[in-house]
Design an enzyme around this catalytic site. Sequence first.
Site, PDB file in Angstrom:
ATOM      1  N   GLY A 228      -0.074  -7.789   3.476  1.00 41.82           N
ATOM      2  CA  GLY A 228       0.165  -6.788   2.443  1.00 41.82           C
ATOM      3  C   GLY A 228      -1.088  -6.385   1.670  1.00 41.82           C
ATOM      4  CG  HIS A 229      -0.477  -3.629  -1.515  1.00 41.62           C
ATOM      5  ND1 HIS A 229      -0.018  -2.534  -2.188  1.00 41.62           N
ATOM      6  CD2 HIS A 229       0.423  -4.604  -1.731  1.00 41.62           C
ATOM      7  CE1 HIS A 229       1.091  -2.847  -2.794  1.00 41.62           C
ATOM      8  NE2 HIS A 229       1.389  -4.079  -2.532  1.00 41.62           N
TER       9      HIS A 229
END
EC number: 2.3.1.191
Lengths: 316, 316, 316
Positions: A228-229
Amino acid sequence: MKLSLLAQAISLEFSGIDKEVTSFATLKEATSSQITFFDNPKLLTDLQNTKAGVVILSSAYQEYLPKTSQALISDNPHLSMAYASVYFAKKAFDTSSPAHISEKCFISPNVVIGSNSVVEEGTEIMPHVTIGANVKIGKNVKIFPNVVVYDDSIIKDNCIIQAGAIIGSDGFGYAHTKMGEHIKIYHSGNVILEEDVEVGSNTTIDRAVFGSTIIQKGTKIDNLVQIGHNCEIGQACILVAQTGISGSTKLGRNVIMGGQSATAGHLEIGDFATIAARGGVSKSIEGGKIYGGFPLTLQNEWLKTQAKLAKFFKKN
Amino acid sequence: MKLSLLAQAISLEFSGIDKEVTSFATLKEATSSQITFFDNPKLLTDLQNTKAGVVILSSAYQEYLPKTSQALISDNPHLSMAYASVYFAKKAFDTSSPAHISEKCFISPNVVIGSNSVVEEGTEIMPHVTIGANVKIGKNVKIFPNVVVYDDSIIKDNCIIQAGAIIGSDGFGYAHTKMGEHIKIYHSGNVILEEDVEVGSNTTIDRAVFGSTIIQKGTKIDNLVQIGHNCEIGQACILVAQTGISGSTKLGRNVIMGGQSATAGHLEIGDFATIAARGGVSKSIEGGKIYGGFPLTLQNEWLKTQAKLAKFFKKN
Amino acid sequence: MKLSLLAQAISLEFSGIDKEVTSFATLKEATSSQITFFDNPKLLTDLQNTKAGVVILSSAYQEYLPKTSQALISDNPHLSMAYASVYFAKKAFDTSSPAHISEKCFISPNVVIGSNSVVEEGTEIMPHVTIGANVKIGKNVKIFPNVVVYDDSIIKDNCIIQAGAIIGSDGFGYAHTKMGEHIKIYHSGNVILEEDVEVGSNTTIDRAVFGSTIIQKGTKIDNLVQIGHNCEIGQACILVAQTGISGSTKLGRNVIMGGQSATAGHLEIGDFATIAARGGVSKSIEGGKIYGGFPLTLQNEWLKTQAKLAKFFKKN
């Protein structure tokens, strides 16, 4: 973009001296030409020290804003930030300017490389790869067919990216209206793969909202993994197939994540921790131990519990 | 195709007046030039009211067939349907006719768009995207590199499809012979993404056998998510990374599916239900609650049970 | 490569008659021009019977080596093999020589097919597909857009590969240094899809280290499935979406793996076994039964245990 126009576009009141706003950044990193937002009281010190030109925040916190910063008052600064983010989103995968490609590269037919991207010597880019704009690719990198590398990514020397992997797609980040709509936060960060990283086929690594999603030196990632970011994966980690790492989570060095394991977001895993296959990490854990199960525990305790459980309920 | 030839091709007896059969459809939707099948007694009313030109069914149910429909008698109508489906499968990704692309679009180099597809103004299609035939893409859509959109898909205004996502691949549907072979059911349905849907990178959404797999307005789908054929995902849902939705399942509005969660097929999830990460939904559940675990229960009960369980087996 | 140079490159001592070494193989399969390694005492008989020109092994086992083989002594033969493997890695996706494509094929625009690959009649290859070198594709195969098929793969008649699937990417195999670095083992094996196999969209199948990863006749694989290096999947198996099969595992015929199920590596699953959704197989199991849960048990026992468990901890 003029601040007055931006304020109007996102339906916030603006009074003060108009100025040009160039882009978004965090409270900590924003400069005088940038805009940021504040909605987390834990970051009050960051607010008091921000160098941002403009801060979106609620009126309750306006008094803490340095005089060098202009306020935009909002009942929901996170939502206002989402509405504003689209105005700073660049055209993606621009190819209007040339790329800078070493003559000692091997670029296959049917490859697209975006504006101002750099590809250094010894690097090989195979068919149907799409490289965005302002990407930096180091020496002796191998990018297999049909990989996509989004704008602004940095891929350092000796990395290998297997077919179909996606580096730098938008993180899964939205603000929410009272009516239950999800407003996209346009991501302005990037992904950095340090030296000797390998990424498996069809794995996806999201870029950061601001700043960077970082995969440190020598880490090896298997197929169909999701990162994920804003994650930071330490050096020499091993992430086995179908693992999922939620946003903003940090792994130390030499962490092993077994197949189909996962972590929640915003947590830390210490150096040399091992998560067994299917382990689900929902809070920060210290390094040097072997964990498993969901909820997570020490792997040998999980195994004992499962064995006892099966026996117990056969009798009872 | 002539009905007499089709019957011969799938080894069923045919007697009656020959006619042209153009395609497959459901009992409910088939018209006089179409063929369908019946093998589910629960749909007897549909059989009695069908307008299909031809119905494949077992002799036991022939008496319920309207006089306007012709029977093809089969011991295994589902298997006969699978054998027949290949004769109605169109050539995929045909490019023999031109597409209709607004002059106000941004179509990158190295893009393929199939016959008769329509792309409306403001839409951006990035490199190495493959769009099938008869696809409709609305206004201001962003399709990132290396996405594939299968034939007949409909992508409405303002959708965003991240790199490597696959929209409209064949569902995982087979009929089975007595010898254990799996006979492919060629899918003739499509996928519809309503307005403001975002699809994450390398996510896969299968098209329907008949009819449509539908993702309603404003729903956001993360990376590496699987959505099976004939699903209906309600508006403003959130599907976090690596979630799997099995075929023909319906989600209400604003349903949240946590990371690596999943559902079995043919079930319904009510509006505003939340499934925690890893939750496994195996029967229909009502909306407005937070669920978790596998087998699924209320999330806070699951958490309590897991805590008690760990304590109990440490002692015993 | 000259053996003397290879030894120098991987920092092993070499004394003896120099010779040309062409490639890597297993102890069992290596010929007099090939190199192999030995580090598993269980394979002592293979060592004693090897026809390999060169064997990397520890000094303790040198006495068992046939006189026809030359020894390279290493404290860590597996690591030395990894260091050596890069010198035998071929340039991937070479297109310098023409492919041999039947005139009766349908090759879309924007397709790349590597050197010496063969495509037989009736086969259809859609846009943005990348086929490596020395690939053999049989008759009436359908390869959907943006699929990647690595070098040396064999795809037999009537296979269907949905969009974005990756066939033959490098397996996730590394040797490890004392400092915790991971040294890539370059894979020289391939993938074989037998007749009538279907592979779902964005599924990944890794090629073997040596030899072949094999998917037998009539097996159907759903979307986002991971199959590790050196697996053998029996005929007419069903692998539902998001399943993960770890390296060197063997499935018998007509095995069903439910959605999000998984196996550990190096185990065997008997014919006609069914693993329910989410089942996690961690040791070899016999065929003909329905299993579920993690740790794995018989599915109906798992269901009973879970039901009792929920009840028990509600009261206690």
